[in-house]
Write a protein that holds these residues in place. Structure first.
Motif, PDB file in Angstrom:
ATOM      1  N   ARG A 464       0.645  -1.122  -0.096  1.00  0.00           N
ATOM      2  CA  ARG A 464      -0.019  -0.031   0.168  1.00  0.00           C
ATOM      3  C   ARG A 464       0.643   1.344   0.077  1.00  0.00           C
ATOM      4  N   GLU A 465       2.087   1.366   0.719  1.00  0.00           N
ATOM      5  CA  GLU A 465       2.966   2.499   0.771  1.00  0.00           C
ATOM      6  C   GLU A 465       3.486   2.663  -0.618  1.00  0.00           C
ATOM      7  N   ALA A 466       4.146   1.476  -1.072  1.00  0.00           N
ATOM      8  CA  ALA A 466       4.484   1.742  -2.256  1.00  0.00           C
ATOM      9  C   ALA A 466       3.551   2.303  -3.388  1.00  0.00           C
ATOM     10  N   ASP A 467       2.546   1.699  -3.456  1.00  0.00           N
ATOM     11  CA  ASP A 467       1.471   2.307  -4.345  1.00  0.00           C
ATOM     12  C   ASP A 467       1.079   3.544  -4.097  1.00  0.00           C
ATOM     13  N   LEU A 468       1.088   4.059  -2.920  1.00  0.00           N
ATOM     14  CA  LEU A 468       0.695   5.393  -2.731  1.00  0.00           C
ATOM     15  C   LEU A 468       2.013   6.459  -2.991  1.00  0.00           C
ATOM     16  N   ASP A 469       3.064   6.022  -2.831  1.00  0.00           N
ATOM     17  CA  ASP A 469       4.231   6.783  -3.135  1.00  0.00           C
ATOM     18  C   ASP A 469       4.279   6.776  -4.890  1.00  0.00           C
ATOM     19  N   ARG A 470       3.975   5.569  -5.551  1.00  0.00           N
ATOM     20  CA  ARG A 470       3.912   5.604  -7.017  1.00  0.00           C
ATOM     21  C   ARG A 470       2.808   6.492  -7.377  1.00  0.00           C
ATOM     22  N   LEU A 471       1.793   6.678  -6.837  1.00  0.00           N
ATOM     23  CA  LEU A 471       0.416   7.502  -7.163  1.00  0.00           C
ATOM     24  C   LEU A 471       1.062   8.893  -7.099  1.00  0.00           C
ATOM     25  N   ALA A 472       1.632   9.230  -6.063  1.00  0.00           N
ATOM     26  CA  ALA A 472       2.165  10.414  -5.515  1.00  0.00           C
ATOM     27  C   ALA A 472       3.242  11.020  -6.513  1.00  0.00           C
ATOM     28  N   ASP A 473       3.929   9.980  -7.115  1.00  0.00           N
ATOM     29  CA  ASP A 473       5.139  10.470  -8.212  1.00  0.00           C
ATOM     30  C   ASP A 473       4.215  10.639  -9.523  1.00  0.00           C
ATOM     31  N   ALA A 474       3.402  10.031  -9.830  1.00  0.00           N
ATOM     32  CA  ALA A 474       2.508  10.255 -11.012  1.00  0.00           C
ATOM     33  C   ALA A 474       1.646  11.663 -10.799  1.00  0.00           C
ATOM     34  N   VAL A 475       1.302  11.942  -9.720  1.00  0.00           N
ATOM     35  CA  VAL A 475       0.594  13.413  -9.406  1.00  0.00           C
ATOM     36  C   VAL A 475       1.402  14.356  -9.731  1.00  0.00           C
ATOM     37  N   GLU A 476       2.851  14.226  -9.090  1.00  0.00           N
ATOM     38  CA  GLU A 476       3.699  15.213  -8.942  1.00  0.00           C
ATOM     39  C   GLU A 476       4.074  15.523 -10.573  1.00  0.00           C
ATOM     40  N   SER A 477       4.446  14.380 -11.411  1.00  0.00           N
ATOM     41  CA  SER A 477       4.865  14.497 -12.619  1.00  0.00           C
ATOM     42  C   SER A 477       3.807  15.099 -13.654  1.00  0.00           C
ATOM     43  N   ALA A 478       2.356  14.625 -13.440  1.00  0.00           N
ATOM     44  CA  ALA A 478       1.462  14.833 -14.428  1.00  0.00           C
ATOM     45  C   ALA A 478       0.788  16.175 -14.134  1.00  0.00           C
ATOM     46  N   ILE A 479       0.680  16.722 -12.955  1.00  0.00           N
ATOM     47  CA  ILE A 479      -0.140  17.559 -12.347  1.00  0.00           C
ATOM     48  C   ILE A 479       0.661  18.738 -12.011  1.00  0.00           C
ATOM     49  N   ASP A 480       0.094  20.007 -12.543  1.00  0.00           N
ATOM     50  CA  ASP A 480       1.000  21.432 -12.296  1.00  0.00           C
ATOM     51  C   ASP A 480       0.399  21.704 -10.803  1.00  0.00           C
ATOM     52  N   LEU A 481       1.195  21.208  -9.804  1.00  0.00           N
ATOM     53  CA  LEU A 481       0.932  21.416  -8.327  1.00  0.00           C
ATOM     54  C   LEU A 481       0.716  22.889  -8.036  1.00  0.00           C
ATOM     55  N   ASP A 482       1.770  23.623  -8.416  1.00  0.00           N
ATOM     56  CA  ASP A 482       1.820  24.877  -7.815  1.00  0.00           C
ATOM     57  C   ASP A 482       0.764  25.712  -8.572  1.00  0.00           C
ATOM     58  N   ARG A 483       0.254  25.529  -9.751  1.00  0.00           N
ATOM     59  CA  ARG A 483      -0.771  26.270 -10.405  1.00  0.00           C
ATOM     60  C   ARG A 483      -2.116  25.825  -9.600  1.00  0.00           C
ATOM     61  N   LEU A 484      -2.177  24.427  -9.408  1.00  0.00           N
ATOM     62  CA  LEU A 484      -3.272  24.040  -8.771  1.00  0.00           C
ATOM     63  C   LEU A 484      -3.470  24.559  -7.128  1.00  0.00           C
ATOM     64  N   MET A 485      -2.594  24.488  -6.450  1.00  0.00           N
ATOM     65  CA  MET A 485      -2.735  25.207  -5.322  1.00  0.00           C
ATOM     66  C   MET A 485      -2.918  26.779  -5.075  1.00  0.00           C
ATOM     67  N   ALA A 486      -2.485  27.332  -6.249  1.00  0.00           N
ATOM     68  CA  ALA A 486      -2.593  28.715  -6.324  1.00  0.00           C
ATOM     69  C   ALA A 486      -4.069  29.031  -6.826  1.00  0.00           C
ATOM     70  N   ALA A 487      -4.694  28.208  -7.627  1.00  0.00           N
ATOM     71  CA  ALA A 487      -6.154  28.086  -7.923  1.00  0.00           C
ATOM     72  C   ALA A 487      -6.911  28.060  -6.677  1.00  0.00           C
ATOM     73  N   ALA A 488      -6.332  27.249  -5.710  1.00  0.00           N
ATOM     74  CA  ALA A 488      -7.231  26.838  -4.611  1.00  0.00           C
ATOM     75  C   ALA A 488      -7.060  28.165  -3.333  1.00  0.00           C
ATOM     76  N   GLY A 489      -6.277  28.856  -3.780  1.00  0.00           N
ATOM     77  CA  GLY A 489      -5.953  30.000  -2.711  1.00  0.00           C
ATOM     78  C   GLY A 489      -4.811  30.186  -1.934  1.00  0.00           C
ATOM     79  N   ASP A 490      -3.823  29.361  -2.434  1.00  0.00           N
ATOM     80  CA  ASP A 490      -2.529  29.521  -1.757  1.00  0.00           C
ATOM     81  C   ASP A 490      -1.697  30.595  -2.528  1.00  0.00           C
ATOM     82  N   ASP A 491      -1.634  31.742  -2.218  1.00  0.00           N
ATOM     83  CA  ASP A 491      -0.877  32.759  -2.855  1.00  0.00           C
ATOM     84  C   ASP A 491       0.425  32.861  -2.215  1.00  0.00           C
TER      85      ASP A 491
END
Length: 491
Positions: A464-491
């Motif tokens: 489970r831990e390995a797959d969660l890390d694998r999922l997080a790797d995919a999220v960090e690679s495929a999603i623009d987290l900074d832009r997403l966090m900014a859209a959610a109000g993190d200025d």
């Protein structure tokens, strides 16, 4: 303390990837040193977990807590509905069962449920840096808009920004996203900050023209396209996952089958068996003949008497008795354990009509359903060779008694015993969910069931831990987290 930032993930359909995306985002944000809490205002699921504060929440929120590296608490899922029929459910508020209501009666109860949701929300937003909210089903279900507490009704009340996720593997992803957005009210549309597309296979350059069209059509960004992650094995929120029916081992040492009765609950108990490379595991659905096996596992049930009737109608009673005559082994977990006894009584009508019915009669015990639900995390040792450690949790309303319990399945911390074993050594019953999760307990149970030779080590928690890390790797690679966090109000 300043109030937490928040983001709500809503889906265009059920199983669009909301639970998975929240888990992946939680692990990704935790890697950045942030304190993250998962939150699902209302969940409808038969897979649940016991929290550290002694309540019950949806299994998906327990998994998301693992992703966020925090202990699960009832505030993560303040309203849990556990269906007991097609039109009714047990209502659990802040981890405790409060009523059994029809769909119509629950609609009238929703303002009370919403008050519980907002109380939990207030506590979480004061204790964490980020709260990641998961919606339920789709926000575009017109008939469910009135008094909604699961999707936009909550987002509007709590003033939370929203992203929409859609599953491209199903087809029609652009219609899903645009159609969902069009069916929202103007204020709800303004709350949607952008989109995430889930489960994409192939050359992403071939998708780009569609992404450009979607952004031009809606005026909202696509924050990312998550790839289809083959072999991911995370706790299912409720229904058996697609493709979960059969897991065939290359060189099986044990054949295991389990029935999929209508109200099967906590089927994640069998995930370690499904994962084991030497176990040929099969879920057996309605209308299928129970196949030959070394081990039959009866999983938990939300409606034990009704599911026992279903078992008989499907021919399982005769199959189990024949299986035992030929030396096979049987394990019953929670509701499945209760079915193995002489009688199953429901004097208070908790699951339906007040009645007592005959059980399968392979364990010398009787069970009575009581009004108070047992909710506890436990640790102990299996009463098998080597006395391996077993960890799990109990969620049940039945109280079992009888001579069979004098030969328990496990000895628990605090001097308490659990479950029963038959005198001939062929039947084992337990109230412990998570029975197979510990690697040593899994190996001991497989050997008890007849597995010979060297067994491979399977550690569900590590996987489970390995797959969660694998999922997080995919999220960090495929999603623009900074832009997403900014859209959610993190200025």
């Amino acid at each position: 303390m300043t109030q937490a930032h928040a983001l709500m993930v809503q889906g265009t359909t059920s199983d669009a990837g909301k639970s998975t995306l929240v888990a992946g985002l939680a692990r990704a944000l935790v890697r950045r040193g942030l304190r993250v809490a998962p939150f699902k205002p209302q969940n409808m699921a038969l897979n649940s977990a016991v929290t550290t504060d002694g309540g019950e929440i949806g299994r998906a929120q327990a998994l998301q807590a693992v992703a966020a590296r925090v202990a699960p608490v009832t505030d993560f899922n303040p309203v849990l509905l556990k269906p007991s029929s097609d039109i009714g459910a047990q209502v659990i508020i802040h981890g405790r069962a409060v009523a059994n209501l029809s769909a119509r009666d629950y609609h009238q109860y929703k303002p009370t449920a919403m008050a519980a949701v907002m109380a939990s929300w207030g506590r979480l937003t004061q204790a964490y840096d980020w709260v990641l909210v998961e919606g339920a089903g789709s926000p575009a279900e017109i008939n469910l808009r009135d008094r909604d507490i699961a999707n936009m009704g909550f987002a509007e009340a709590a003033d939370v920004p929203v992203i929409l996720v859609a599953d491209i593997d199903r087809g029609g992803v652009f219609a899903h996203l645009v159609g969902t957005l069009e069916l929202l009210s103007p204020s709800e549309q303004a709350r949607v900050k952008g989109f995430v597309i889930n489960r994409f296979r192939g050359d992403i350059s071939l998708l780009q023209s569609g992404l450009d069209w979607l952004e031009a059509r809606t005026g909202r960004p696509v924050f990312g396209v998550l790839p289809y992650l083959k072999g991911m094995f995370l706790d299912a929120e409720d229904a058996l996952a697609d493709g979960a029916a059969d897991v065939t081992a290359d060189a099986p040492v044990l054949r295991v089958v389990a029935p999929v009765y209508p109200r099967v609950s906590n089927h994640t108990d069998l995930d370690a068996l499904r994962l084991h490379p030497q176990v040929d595991f099969r879920w057996v659905g309605p209308g299928e003949v129970p196949p030959p096996a070394d081990l039959i596992v009866l999983p938990g049930s939300k409606s034990v008497q009704a599911d026992l009737v279903w078992l008989r109608e499907q021919g399982w009673e005769a199959a189990i008795l024949r299986h035992l005559r030929y030396g096979g082994k049987v394990i019953g977990i929670c509701g499945g354990f209760q079915m193995l006894g002489r009688t199953l009584g429901d004097p208070h009508g908790i699951e339906g009509r007040a009645q007592t019915m005959a059980g399968l009669g392979v364990l010398d015990m009787d069970t009575v359903l009581e009004r108070e639900k047992q909710l506890v995390n436990v640790c102990g040792h299996l009463c098998l060779e080597g006395a391996p450690t077993v960890r799990g949790y109990e969620i049940h309303m039945g109280v079992s008694s009888g001579p069979a319990l004098a030969t328990p399945a496990a000895r628990l911390e605090g001097g308490r015993s659990d479950g029963a074993r038959s005198a001939d050594g062929q039947v084992l019953g337990t109230y412990l969910h998570g029975l197979f999760d510990d690697p040593a307990a899994l190996a001991a149970l497989l050997r008890w069931a007849g597995a010979a030779g060297e067994l491979q080590h399977v550690d569900l928690a590590a996987r489970r831990e390995a797959d969660l890390d694998r999922l997080a790797d995919a999220v960090e690679s495929a999603i623009d987290l900074d832009r997403l966090m900014a859209a959610a109000g993190d200025d």
